[in-house]
Design a protein around this motif. Sequence first.
Motif, PDB file in Angstrom:
ATOM      1  N   TRP A  47       0.801  -1.279   0.008  1.00 16.14           N
ATOM      2  CA  TRP A  47      -0.183   0.019  -0.077  1.00 16.14           C
ATOM      3  C   TRP A  47       0.934   1.206   0.177  1.00 16.14           C
ATOM      4  N   SER A  48       1.827   1.411   0.716  1.00  8.59           N
ATOM      5  CA  SER A  48       2.774   2.481   1.083  1.00  8.59           C
ATOM      6  C   SER A  48       3.944   2.501  -0.153  1.00  8.59           C
ATOM      7  N   TRP A  79       4.976  10.785   1.608  1.00  4.48           N
ATOM      8  CA  TRP A  79       3.869   9.997   2.190  1.00  4.48           C
ATOM      9  C   TRP A  79       4.171   8.566   2.446  1.00  4.48           C
ATOM     10  N   SER A  80       5.003   8.252   1.374  1.00  2.00           N
ATOM     11  CA  SER A  80       5.216   6.713   1.517  1.00  2.00           C
ATOM     12  C   SER A  80       6.193   6.482   2.417  1.00  2.00           C
ATOM     13  N   ARG A  82       7.026   7.925   5.356  1.00  2.00           N
ATOM     14  CA  ARG A  82       6.234   7.992   6.575  1.00  2.00           C
ATOM     15  C   ARG A  82       5.594   6.797   6.941  1.00  2.00           C
ATOM     16  N   LEU A  83       4.535   6.392   5.942  1.00  2.00           N
ATOM     17  CA  LEU A  83       3.820   5.294   6.166  1.00  2.00           C
ATOM     18  C   LEU A  83       4.663   3.961   6.167  1.00  2.00           C
ATOM     19  N   THR A  84       5.508   3.823   5.454  1.00  2.00           N
ATOM     20  CA  THR A  84       6.580   2.670   5.448  1.00  2.00           C
ATOM     21  C   THR A  84       7.223   2.524   6.718  1.00  2.00           C
ATOM     22  N   GLU A 211      -5.633  11.112   6.229  1.00  2.00           N
ATOM     23  CA  GLU A 211      -5.071  10.027   5.237  1.00  2.00           C
ATOM     24  C   GLU A 211      -6.220  10.514   3.926  1.00  2.00           C
TER      25      GLU A 211
END
Length: 280
Positions: A47-48, A79-80, A82-84, A211
């Motif tokens: 997803w990320s 964004w990726s 941080r989410l990862t 989000e």
Amino acid sequence: MFDINLIAHPLAGTPFGTALDLCLILAAVCLVVAIPTRDYSWVDRLWSLCPPVYCLIVAAGLDFASPRVNLMTLLVVLWSARLTFNGLRRGIFRPGHEDYRWVAVREKLGPVRFQLLNLTFISFGQMLLIWWFTSPVHQAAVWSETPLGWLDLLTAALFLVLFVGEATADEQMWRFQQDKKRRIAAGEEVAQPFMTSGLFRYCRHPNFFCELGMWWVFYLFAVSASGQWLHWTGLGFILLTALIIPSMRLTETISASKYPAYRDYQATTPALIPRPVSKA
């Protein structure tokens, strides 16, 4: 530009068409791998990672010559990252670390219906959704000659504000859960088993709010580039909203079954849209 040309579709020959072909390949891999491993969180792990790859494919297809596409790509890479990072520390990238919600859904549907869900939604449906909510970058690429304007700058600022909000909410939840685990391991009483402080005072799901907000405003880059307020790429954030709200409700159903006091929290705090807290 490298073309996969997996199937014939209207975007064939475009960078984002290549991203679509990659999306379908990854969806098939997730479907095949999930069955023998009995782990249905493979899409969660991608997803990320997929959105920045899709944006980079588009940016590279333009030789990184479009300031708007480059800006969009930079924000999605941020964004990726941080989410990862948040996923890594939570352990979702470890094989066998399946999202607890899939366990609940599997128990409710049974093996046959759950495999149908895996085929239609968990693998292909979610992977296509990820591709779709990233699709405003395609519209920006089509209109790449349009110079950056005030709407682009406003959109970038809003995206960053929401980015900070989600990072703050996730950090607050992480610290709360780590403290809760420490207390349980030490045999201490956990007086408050679910999060109600920090940003969670203003709504029950500030991370979901931020989000969704980021991908809603991400569409404004496409609007700025094309001058069109309505475009098929806007379906991405609408479908993402349609996914997150039922997911949020499932999460709350599980929480309310575990913690009776959670219903009081539901009664006093909005689910998604933040509300000022009364001083009274």
